[in-house]
Structure formats: structure tokens, C-alpha cells
Design an enzyme around this catalytic site. Structure first.
Site, mmCIF file in Angstrom:
data_model
loop_
_atom_site.group_PDB
_atom_site.id
_atom_site.type_symbol
_atom_site.label_atom_id
_atom_site.label_comp_id
_atom_site.label_asym_id
_atom_site.label_seq_id
_atom_site.Cartn_x
_atom_site.Cartn_y
_atom_site.Cartn_z
ATOM 1 N N ARG A 1 0.875 -1.302 0.079
ATOM 2 C CA ARG A 1 0.018 -0.135 0.078
ATOM 3 C C ARG A 1 0.879 1.282 -0.024
ATOM 4 O O ARG A 1 0.551 2.300 0.769
ATOM 5 C CB ARG A 1 -1.047 -0.013 1.105
ATOM 6 C CG ARG A 1 -1.892 -1.097 1.117
ATOM 7 C CD ARG A 1 -2.803 -1.295 -0.003
ATOM 8 N NE ARG A 1 -3.796 -2.406 -0.145
ATOM 9 C CZ ARG A 1 -3.401 -3.601 -0.491
ATOM 10 N NH1 ARG A 1 -2.216 -3.767 -1.541
ATOM 11 N NH2 ARG A 1 -3.986 -4.594 -0.561
ATOM 12 N N SER B 1 -11.810 -0.856 1.556
ATOM 13 C CA SER B 1 -11.116 -1.432 2.965
ATOM 14 C C SER B 1 -10.661 -0.272 3.738
ATOM 15 O O SER B 1 -9.704 0.608 3.029
ATOM 16 C CB SER B 1 -9.979 -2.400 2.489
ATOM 17 O OG SER B 1 -9.258 -2.962 3.632
ATOM 18 N N GLU C 1 -5.865 2.904 5.807
ATOM 19 C CA GLU C 1 -5.671 2.576 4.327
ATOM 20 C C GLU C 1 -6.259 3.753 3.334
ATOM 21 O O GLU C 1 -5.892 4.093 2.591
ATOM 22 C CB GLU C 1 -6.158 1.183 3.850
ATOM 23 C CG GLU C 1 -5.748 1.256 2.456
ATOM 24 C CD GLU C 1 -6.129 -0.419 1.940
ATOM 25 O OE1 GLU C 1 -6.912 -0.735 0.936
ATOM 26 O OE2 GLU C 1 -5.944 -1.468 2.610
#
Length: 307
Positions: free
Chosen positions: A177, A227, A297
Site C-alpha cells: 500500500r 477497505s 488505508e
């Protein structure tokens, strides 16, 4: 900052007038269906227009914010000052032999489907990722064992000065990420993927399987930001939240999904403030119960609403 009418006149001299919107509501461009207005919302169709906007904003000290398809972002109700550049109109997808070149605003799902249509394997994992190509590269998006760094060849980016820079796979520093795009405040304009010839029935079967798994496990029936948290080392965020008895916990109109604890869904006209308050509560409870820090995130941008 310059007066709004002065900026508008300057922009009209730089770029086509039909790609300029003033005081544009941003909630219509986000999956959470939250967000205030952008002072200026611009939808360039060419890299050269992006460069012109960025250089003008740099010269006049006007803040610039970029938006892809708004799938993993929360925009506060106070909106965004300055210029918002939407990358959605940079949406070309070109296939040649075993390579695909796609504009930043292309949906990564559509790129995955284009690969399938040309019997190329390597992007099946992306068939259920709701983000744009630019966003996928920005955060090295991944799912079901695959990630962008496995198949990207290069990305063409623009920096804060309006210069174009091309980065190879290695130069992108793609990690969980994360990427050099984030670290250096770059914006992806185009990405190229190198794939392998495959078998259509196998590619389709894998995509069907991943789509079914996603639809059965994720709360796609509600607006959400995808998410919410990164995966903490040695744990799964959703499992920690579930084991903290937080599924169904609600702040305002936003709740932790009863279907998948890693998601927060807008069930009743929720606001960005509801999302933020719920995120902080979940982080606090999980920290107290398991001594594990949950890191977001999802990106949160924009100004808080005025009291």
C-alpha cells in the site's frame, strides 16, 4: 489566494472552458457519497492540460488536489479549497501484443477485462478492485494474492512543478500500500502493464471465482470507502475488529459492516465526520483490547465543516 473570478478567467485562457466547474459538489464523485464542494473542479482530457493547470497553480500558489474514481477516499463536508483535478477523463486503454497502456482515470477493473478480452493473464486479481489505474499504482493495490507491482512495467507521472517523469517498476518502489508516487507527491497520468499470453477459459474462470468471492464477502449493497485499514503485521484488521465486537457499531449514519468488519458502510445519510469518528473509535477499541495499532488505508482529505 487570488479571487475566484480571477482564477476562473485565468483557467479559461489555459484550458477548454467545458472542463471547468465552479463550486462543484464532490459527494457525487465518491463511493462514500460524502463531501463538500470544490472551489474549482477540472476534468482534463490530455496530459498537456494537466501540466498547464499544475504550472499555473504553482505560479499562483493555489493548492491542487487530485481525484480518481473516489473509491478509497473520504472527503470532508467543508470541501476542498483551490483546484481539484479529476483524472477520470484520462481513460484510454490500448492493448498491443502482451502490453496494455492505460490512462490514470481508467478503472482497473476495465483494464483487467481488456486483458481477458485479449487473452492476457496477470491482471485477474484486479477484476474486483473498484479503483482507478492511478489510484491502484499510487497505493500498489492488490487482492487475492496479486498486486500492481507484479505486472506494471512503468508509470508516467507529473510532479508538483508540472514536469513529466517516467518511472520503471523498480523505480516506483512499490510496497504494501505504498509507492514513490506517495512519497514524492506525484500523480500518475498513465501506466503500462506487461502480461503473459494465457488461456481464455482459465482467465475467465479465475475472474469469475474472484468476483464471486468478493460479492459474497463484501458489503457492496451500501456506499463505502472500501477497505478502511491496512493489514497490521501478523494480523487481519477485519478479524481484530470482529473480535472486538464492533460489527454493527454505528456513529451517525455510518456503521462497521455486519458482513465484513474491515468495511464501514453509509447506511443512513452518513457524513465524513461520522466516518472519521467511527474510524477513531475502532482504532481506540482495538488498541485497548489487542494492543495493535490500526493504520488507515483510506485517505481523508478536505476541510472540516464550519461550526
Amino acid at each position: 489566494m487570488l479571487k475566484q473570478e480571477d482564477i476562473l478567467q485565468d483557467l479559461k485562457s489555459l484550458i477548454p472552458e467545458d472542463i471547468i466547474k465552479v463550486n462543484e459538489p464532490l459527494k457525487r464523485y465518491t463511493y462514500t457519497e460524502t463531501g463538500g464542494n470544490a472551489d474549482f473542479y477540472l476534468s482534463p482530457t490530455k496530459n498537456e492540460d494537466v501540466q498547464a493547470i499544475v504550472r499555473y497553480a504553482k505560479e499562483k500558489d493555489i493548492p491542487v488536489t487530485y481525484l480518481g474514481n473516489g473509491s478509497n477516499i473520504i472527503i470532508r463536508e467543508g470541501g476542498i479549497r483551490g483546484i481539484v483535478i479529476s483524472l477520470l477523463s484520462l481513460n484510454h486503454i490500448n492493448v498491443s501484443d502482451d502490453a496494455i497502456i492505460a490512462g490514470s482515470g481508467s478503472a482497473i477493473i476495465d483494464v483487467s477485462r481488456a486483458a481477458r478480452d485479449h487473452v492476457l493473464t496477470g491482471l485477474e486479481f484486479a477484476c474486483g478492485i473498484p479503483g482507478s489505474v492511478g489510484g491502484a499504482v499510487y497505493m500498489n493495490a492488490g487482492a487475492y494474492g496479486g498486486e500492481i507491482k507484479d505486472c506494471i512495467d512503468y508509470a508516467l507521472c507529473v510532479n508538483e512543478e508540472g514536469d513529466l517523469i517516467q518511472f520503471t517498476n523498480k523505480e516506483l518502489e512499490l510496497d504494501y500500500r505504498n509507492s514513490i508516487v506517495q512519497k514524492q507527491h506525484l500523480v500518475v497520468l498513465e501506466a503500462a502493464f506487461t502480461l503473459e499470453p494465457g488461456k481464455l477459459d482459465e482467465i475467465q474462470a479465475k475472474m469469475d471465482d474472484l468476483t464471486e468471492r468478493r460479492e459474497s464477502k463484501q458489503p457492496l449493497e451500501y456506499p463505502s470507502c472500501g477497505s478502511v485499514f491496512q493489514r497490521p503485521p501478523g494480523h487481519f484488521a477485519g478479524k481484530l475488529i470482529q473480535d472486538s465486537d464492533l460489527q454493527g457499531y454505528r456513529v451517525g449514519g455510518v456503521e462497521v459492516s455486519k458482513k465484513h468488519a474491515g468495511f464501514m458502510v453509509n447506511v443512513d445519510n452518513g457524513t465524513a465526520t461520522d466516518y472519521e469518528d467511527l474510524i477513531h473509535h475502532v482504532q481506540k477499541v482495538v488498541k485497548e483490547k489487542f494492543d495493535v495499532e490500526l493504520h488507515r488505508e483510506v485517505r481523508i482529505i478536505g476541510e472540516h465543516p464550519k461550526e
